[in-house]
Write a protein that holds these residues in place. Structure first.
Motif, short mmCIF file in Angstrom:
data_model
loop_
_atom_site.label_atom_id
_atom_site.label_comp_id
_atom_site.label_asym_id
_atom_site.label_seq_id
_atom_site.Cartn_x
_atom_site.Cartn_y
_atom_site.Cartn_z
N UNK A 196 0.83 -1.21 0.00
CA UNK A 196 0.00 0.00 0.00
C UNK A 196 0.87 1.25 0.00
N UNK A 197 1.87 1.30 0.89
CA UNK A 197 2.77 2.46 0.95
C UNK A 197 3.53 2.64 -0.36
N UNK A 198 3.93 1.53 -0.97
CA UNK A 198 4.67 1.60 -2.23
C UNK A 198 3.83 2.19 -3.36
N UNK A 199 2.56 1.82 -3.41
CA UNK A 199 1.68 2.38 -4.43
C UNK A 199 1.46 3.87 -4.22
N UNK A 200 1.34 4.31 -2.96
CA UNK A 200 1.20 5.75 -2.68
C UNK A 200 2.47 6.50 -3.05
N UNK A 254 -3.95 -7.08 -0.58
CA UNK A 254 -3.13 -6.09 -1.30
C UNK A 254 -3.97 -5.37 -2.34
N UNK A 255 -4.79 -6.11 -3.05
CA UNK A 255 -5.65 -5.51 -4.07
C UNK A 255 -6.71 -4.60 -3.43
N UNK A 256 -7.33 -5.07 -2.35
CA UNK A 256 -8.41 -4.31 -1.73
C UNK A 256 -7.92 -2.98 -1.17
N UNK A 257 -6.79 -2.98 -0.44
CA UNK A 257 -6.34 -1.73 0.17
C UNK A 257 -5.91 -0.70 -0.88
#
Length: 319
Positions: free
Chosen positions: A138-142, A242-245
């Motif tokens: 999640x942090x990596x996507x942000x 991982x997909x949901x968040x």
């Protein structure tokens, strides 16, 4: 069903290493503000009169003040003029995000560098904790989509009391507000994740099938218990979570077409706020139990090309 979820919410509303803060207190689950002007000459002649012999000499005219002299202080009680600000005066601090604002109202400050740092605050019930792998994803996507000179960190120290139950949207909002411990400031924008045991209210068709729900400017909830029956089919619980968040983060970041109109035609007309690209994490089924019917193996957990283009437009001010 996800479309109904998003519509219901909109209607209701209108790095690498964690830097923990002091852990918040455990949160209890809630129950179900100068003189007159010279006279003109009457004869049109010389207007300078001769002074009588015994008259006192006229006073010498006052010496004019130099051009660069400071203006005199007014004596009539009026305040002095305001100073003109210099070119290098500090700009005003940015207004902090309103965490209680409606869904998608904070996507620009979350994406743009005016507020430099991001913290992902996670509060969970015992047994609903999200793994380090899920939170780092999640942090990596942000980090990938936001301009964050101060970095992105995760604080998963928060705990919420209570047992397995069904949660109304009102209950979810209340426990999320009570469990916040990291404030939104001019230096730090906070994404708040709440992880709860059980499931959403099954009598509410807007949320009954949800695994995750984005319901505020910066907040979303996930129900890890709901992925247990899907884990073997879809590559394990972490693969689904991982997909949901990331899907719910996408909604906080205004995807798809929340508060803007994309130059790319990628919104699913049958599921507003979602991508019709089933290789995008913003595909509608990702946040519901329908994921098990539409995917075989791990679902997509990253933004698609059209999503990334939209996020760049929001980050750079094009949208």
């Amino acid at each position: 069903m996800a479309a109904m979820t998003l519509c219901a919410l909109l209607a209701a509303a209108c790095g690498p290493t964690s830097t923990p803060v002091d852990p918040p207190s455990t949160v209890a689950v809630p129950g179900a503000p100068e003189g007159p002007a010279d006279e003109p000459s009457v004869d049109g002649g010389d207007t300078t009169a001769a002074a009588p012999a015994d008259a006192p000499p006229e006073p010498a005219p006052a010496t004019p003040a130099p051009a660069d002299a400071a203006p005199a202080t007014p004596t009539d009680g009026a305040p002095p003029p305001a100073a003109t600000p210099t070119a290098d005066a500090a700009p005003p601090a940015p207004t902090p995000i309103d965490a209680d604002g409606p869904l998608a109202s904070a996507c620009r400050p979350l994406l743009q560098p005016t507020i430099p740092a991001r913290v992902i605050e996670v509060d969970a019930q015992a047994g609903a904790e999200l793994s380090g792998a899920v939170l780092e994803h999640l942090a990596g996507q942000l980090r990938q989509v936001a301009d964050t000179p101060g970095g992105v960190t995760v604080d998963a120290s928060g705990r919420i009391d209570g047992d397995v139950r069904e949660w109304t949207l009102g209950d979810i909002r209340a426990v999320e507000a009570a469990s916040r411990s990291i404030p939104q400031t001019s230096d730090t924008a906070v994404v708040h994740v709440v992880a709860l045991r059980g499931q959403p209210d099954q009598s509410d068709p807007g949320i009954a099938s949800s695994i995750g729900i984005a319901f505020g400017a910066t907040s979303f909830v996930v129900f890890p218990d709901r992925v247990d029956d899907l884990a073997l089919l879809l590559g394990g619980a972490d693969a689904i979570l991982r997909a949901v968040v990331v899907h719910e983060l996408g909604h906080l970041l205004c995807l798809v077409n929340l508060s803007y109109d994309s130059e790319i035609d990628h919104e699913d007309p049958e599921h507003p706020g979602h991508s019709r690209d089933d290789t995008s994490v913003m595909f509608h089924a990702i946040e519901t139990t329908a994921i098990g019917q539409l995917f075989q193996g791990a679902p997509p957990s990253t933004f698609g090309d059209a999503d990334l283009a939209d996020l760049e437009g929001l980050r750079t001010g094009r949208y």
